[in-house]
Scaffold this motif. Structure first.
Motif, PDB file in Angstrom:
ATOM      1  N   TYR A   6       0.833  -1.201   0.000  1.00 41.09           N
ATOM      2  CA  TYR A   6       0.000   0.000   0.000  1.00 41.09           C
ATOM      3  C   TYR A   6       0.870   1.253   0.000  1.00 41.09           C
ATOM      4  O   TYR A   6       2.030   1.246   0.409  1.00 41.09           O
ATOM      5  CB  TYR A   6      -0.928   0.027   1.217  1.00 41.09           C
ATOM      6  N   LEU A   7       0.285   2.357  -0.458  1.00 43.53           N
ATOM      7  CA  LEU A   7       0.879   3.697  -0.342  1.00 43.53           C
ATOM      8  C   LEU A   7       0.032   4.472   0.648  1.00 43.53           C
ATOM      9  O   LEU A   7      -1.204   4.456   0.552  1.00 43.53           O
ATOM     10  CB  LEU A   7       0.896   4.403  -1.699  1.00 43.53           C
ATOM     11  N   ILE A   8       0.693   5.178   1.574  1.00 41.48           N
ATOM     12  CA  ILE A   8      -0.056   5.959   2.545  1.00 41.48           C
ATOM     13  C   ILE A   8       0.516   7.367   2.654  1.00 41.48           C
ATOM     14  O   ILE A   8       1.728   7.568   2.682  1.00 41.48           O
ATOM     15  CB  ILE A   8      -0.066   5.271   3.931  1.00 41.48           C
ATOM     16  N   ASP A   9      -0.368   8.335   2.640  1.00 43.94           N
ATOM     17  CA  ASP A   9      -0.056   9.751   2.868  1.00 43.94           C
ATOM     18  C   ASP A   9      -1.101  10.244   3.854  1.00 43.94           C
ATOM     19  O   ASP A   9      -2.189  10.665   3.482  1.00 43.94           O
ATOM     20  CB  ASP A   9      -0.118  10.516   1.539  1.00 43.94           C
ATOM     21  N   ARG A  10      -0.789  10.161   5.133  1.00 43.95           N
ATOM     22  CA  ARG A  10      -1.773  10.448   6.179  1.00 43.95           C
ATOM     23  C   ARG A  10      -2.279  11.883   6.118  1.00 43.95           C
ATOM     24  O   ARG A  10      -3.470  12.138   6.242  1.00 43.95           O
ATOM     25  CB  ARG A  10      -1.175  10.148   7.556  1.00 43.95           C
ATOM     26  N   GLU A  11      -1.370  12.843   5.934  1.00 45.79           N
ATOM     27  CA  GLU A  11      -1.787  14.247   5.909  1.00 45.79           C
ATOM     28  C   GLU A  11      -2.704  14.539   4.731  1.00 45.79           C
ATOM     29  O   GLU A  11      -3.592  15.393   4.816  1.00 45.79           O
ATOM     30  CB  GLU A  11      -0.561  15.156   5.856  1.00 45.79           C
ATOM     31  N   GLY A  12      -2.502  13.848   3.631  1.00 44.56           N
ATOM     32  CA  GLY A  12      -3.349  14.054   2.457  1.00 44.56           C
ATOM     33  C   GLY A  12      -4.600  13.198   2.447  1.00 44.56           C
ATOM     34  O   GLY A  12      -5.435  13.319   1.541  1.00 44.56           O
ATOM     35  N   GLY A  13      -4.738  12.315   3.451  1.00 42.43           N
ATOM     36  CA  GLY A  13      -5.911  11.446   3.510  1.00 42.43           C
ATOM     37  C   GLY A  13      -5.921  10.388   2.421  1.00 42.43           C
ATOM     38  O   GLY A  13      -6.978   9.960   1.962  1.00 42.43           O
ATOM     39  N   ILE A  14      -4.718   9.941   2.016  1.00 39.95           N
ATOM     40  CA  ILE A  14      -4.588   8.994   0.913  1.00 39.95           C
ATOM     41  C   ILE A  14      -4.104   7.647   1.421  1.00 39.95           C
ATOM     42  O   ILE A  14      -3.125   7.561   2.165  1.00 39.95           O
ATOM     43  CB  ILE A  14      -3.583   9.502  -0.146  1.00 39.95           C
ATOM     44  N   ILE A  15      -4.788   6.587   1.032  1.00 29.99           N
ATOM     45  CA  ILE A  15      -4.266   5.225   1.159  1.00 29.99           C
ATOM     46  C   ILE A  15      -4.683   4.474  -0.092  1.00 29.99           C
ATOM     47  O   ILE A  15      -5.848   4.506  -0.498  1.00 29.99           O
ATOM     48  CB  ILE A  15      -4.733   4.507   2.441  1.00 29.99           C
TER      49      ILE A  15
END
Length: 211
Positions: free
Chosen positions: A145-154
């Motif tokens: 998976y790819l995760i970008d917590r600040e951007g709200g992306i998973i």
């Protein structure tokens, strides 16, 4: 390499004036006049003709600033070396959202190459590649998976993604001198210049919605 007839015609038409055509594409896309109507509709009806193939496709960057590097050989902005650039670079403010160009399946995620944090999506014979993104790639019992917590992306490898979905944010990961999206495009497994494709996409959308 063989292209569909309508792509080959556009590649020939725009070969000598890609930068100007692409800039027009970017400006039109950023005006956003067609976006809301285009992306609320299904991607592509099975009986839709090839001349309208990209009516429901999406421009891959929000908050466009500049078209900074084209497809082909160039002097690398990182080290000055003469090398092949297999895509186009589109500058946008750090953290700007990146949108999925065409509906497809996530086939690869990585964050350990010159491409930085990267997403690769397969749409039938088309492969679109998004580089220098924010976020990191990890693994779990459920998969990669790819995760970008600040951007709200998973985003999960193997996940089906519809056109115009926010899939990431513009970052500065990998080898880059500033925030931008490197966008690569393959047809039948071979890289092609994305500029004529984006230009044709905008032409189709204008023709379709101005009937």
């Amino acid at each position: 390499m063989l292209y569909p007839n309508f792509i080959r015609r556009k590649l020939n038409l725009f070969r000598s004036r890609v930068p100007r055509a692409l800039m027009l594409t970017l400006i039109i896309s950023c005006l956003g006049g067609l976006s809301a109507e285009i992306h609320q509709k299904p991607l592509l009806a099975k009986n839709q003709s090839a001349k309208n193939a990209w009516v429901y496709a999406a421009f891959p960057v929000e908050s466009f600033q500049a078209y900074t590097s084209g497809f082909g050989y160039r002097n690398s902005p990182v080290d000055g070396s003469w090398s092949f650039h297999a895509g186009i670079d589109i500058a946008a403010p750090l953290g700007s959202y990146v949108r999925n160009w065409w509906s497809g399946r996530v086939v690869e995620l990585s964050d350990h190459t010159a491409c930085g944090t990267m997403i690769k999506i397969q749409s039938e014979q088309w492969t679109h590649v998004y580089c220098h993104l924010m976020g990191t790639v990890g693994t779990s019992p459920q998969g990669r998976y790819l995760i970008d917590r600040e951007g709200g992306i998973i985003l999960w490898q193997g996940q089906e993604i519809v056109a115009n979905t926010r899939i990431a944010r513009v970052g500065m990961t990998g080898r880059t001198t500033g925030p931008h999206l490197h966008w690569g495009l393959k047809y039948g497994g071979q890289y092609i210049d994305p500029a004529p494709v984006l230009t044709e996409m905008i032409r189709q959308q204008q023709a379709y919605y101005n009937k």
